[in-house]
Enzyme design. Sequence first.
Site, PDB file in Angstrom:
ATOM      1  N   HIS A 186      50.255 -62.238 -19.020  1.00 56.41           N
ATOM      2  CA  HIS A 186      51.766 -62.149 -19.918  1.00 56.41           C
ATOM      3  C   HIS A 186      52.907 -62.684 -19.174  1.00 56.41           C
ATOM      4  O   HIS A 186      54.132 -62.270 -19.121  1.00 56.41           O
ATOM      5  CB  HIS A 186      51.970 -60.698 -20.433  1.00 56.41           C
ATOM      6  CG  HIS A 186      51.063 -59.802 -21.147  1.00 56.41           C
ATOM      7  ND1 HIS A 186      50.908 -60.183 -22.830  1.00 56.41           N
ATOM      8  CD2 HIS A 186      49.878 -59.010 -20.979  1.00 56.41           C
ATOM      9  CE1 HIS A 186      50.134 -59.625 -22.892  1.00 56.41           C
ATOM     10  NE2 HIS A 186      49.229 -58.779 -22.143  1.00 56.41           N
ATOM     11  N   ASN A 236      49.919 -55.939 -28.774  1.00 60.03           N
ATOM     12  CA  ASN A 236      49.573 -57.380 -29.275  1.00 60.03           C
ATOM     13  C   ASN A 236      49.915 -57.475 -30.371  1.00 60.03           C
ATOM     14  O   ASN A 236      49.993 -56.697 -31.171  1.00 60.03           O
ATOM     15  CB  ASN A 236      48.269 -57.539 -28.472  1.00 60.03           C
ATOM     16  CG  ASN A 236      47.813 -57.577 -27.068  1.00 60.03           C
ATOM     17  OD1 ASN A 236      48.951 -57.934 -26.369  1.00 60.03           O
ATOM     18  ND2 ASN A 236      46.817 -57.426 -26.462  1.00 60.03           N
TER      19      ASN A 236
END
EC number: 1.11.1.6
Length: 526
Positions: free
Chosen positions: A75, A148
């Site tokens: 990320h 997510n």
Amino acid sequence: MADDREKSTDQMKLWKEGRGSQRPDVLTTGAGVPIGDKLNAMTAGPRGPLLVQDVVFTDEMAHFDRERIPERVVHAKGAGAFGYFEVTHDITRYSKAKVFEHVGKTTPIVVRFSTVAGEAGSPDTVRDPRGFAVKFYTDEGNWDLTGNNTPTFFIRDTLLSPSFIHSQKRNPQTHLKDPDMVWDFWSLRPESLHQVSFLFSDRGIPDGYRHMNGYGSHTFKLVNAQGQPVYCKFHYKTNQGIKNIPVEEADRLAATDPDYSIRDLYNAIANGNFPSWTFYIQVMTFEQAENWKWNPFDLTKVWSHKEFPLIPVGRFVLNRNPVNYFAEVEQLAFDPSNMPPGIEPSPDKMLQGRLFSYPDTHRHRLGANYLQLPVNCPYRTRVANYQRDGPMCMHDNQGGAPNYYPNSFSAPDVQPRFLESKCKVSPDVARYNSADDDNVTQVRTFFTQVLNEAERERLCQNMAGHLKGAQLFIQKRMVQNLMAVHSDYGNRVQALLDKHNAEGKKNTVHVYSRGGASAVAAASKM
């Protein structure tokens, strides 16, 4: 035309205009000492060497040398924005968390969107899951929902997490992305089939961050004021509508506008077009969990909306861009173990692993006192504990209060009403192999019932287009896994691979077989 420029492009101009008639601040060193010359180093003569006493230079350069902090392992590339969460429906029958305590209540939030596998400079439009993490600054401490844009994940056992991430990163010798690594892992771990199928569908490349849904993905536990628990999943559905980017357009944007998603989010908010999402929960009783046909804590599976319908809770709106990216996005840290009373973890193995991993990596990346950073600070409640000192302690270190517990001097004390709920666990401690826990049924439903014919065709084309880069024996293993899902799925991908492989003969390699999970074995158990 200059008047047509985007707000993100005009940021410097808008910042100056925002100052109005204010005169420029006096330039200073980091210690606040005024500076008279910022263009010329102090030297012995016009051609002479620098002087050590040039503190303007040393102050500037020493700080510059330390500007970068460790990049997130995953990320790394992301965007952030601030806003609020508003309760629109009463769910106090399920949770005593104050964030849900009454309809109309609002809570400040910050959201970070991201890609997963790429580095900080990678394009926004790659085929990759998107991180969608929300920090709620609640009255009883921060609640971090690390989600997510997919309801599932690639693995269900947290012990595989480092190996999974390594397989998606760069080859340790060539430093190149390696299809062999990616597909070798996926094909050896067929529990990944559900997430891989989602990834190579149209939703694998969302159109920016505003046009995608979000999911808490994990199973959590809600506890009400009477101490009654239920299991739950969190969903947030975009109010902008789902939009995805075709492969060709995504490739073009990766070359011409690699920061497409960051730019889109920033400009939308700057123009007053505030994105919003509707927040839902699914609820499963403990009795239902005991009798459900699958493990309700398996992150590779979803809960049926027919059996466990979505229950509306509220909405969140993003209405402010970061003032400074480093301070408010790069230093932003999410920790799934941050749960206020009324929200607790479930036995979900992936969640359990992340309860440790996330705060541990923040302490490495940002330091032991990362929760004192303004963007991470639980500013709507008073922090009172026995933690002291450490690098970059930025407040009064809790003054002269006792730094040990228990004590006799009126220092912070526990409140039994905040005890976690009781739960039963199996007494049999072992390493349980869940590799063959039906990896295909829900994937078959996704392929045959969720996707239409055109979407199925694009899924197979996208998958074969990436899988073709792997060795033939890996291709074969992956197709066998797809055949276990549905013969049409496997046959389509194989036909496309045959076409690709005919265009360029693959090198033959000799491999030793290894024990691993088998989608075929899983199918045979059904």
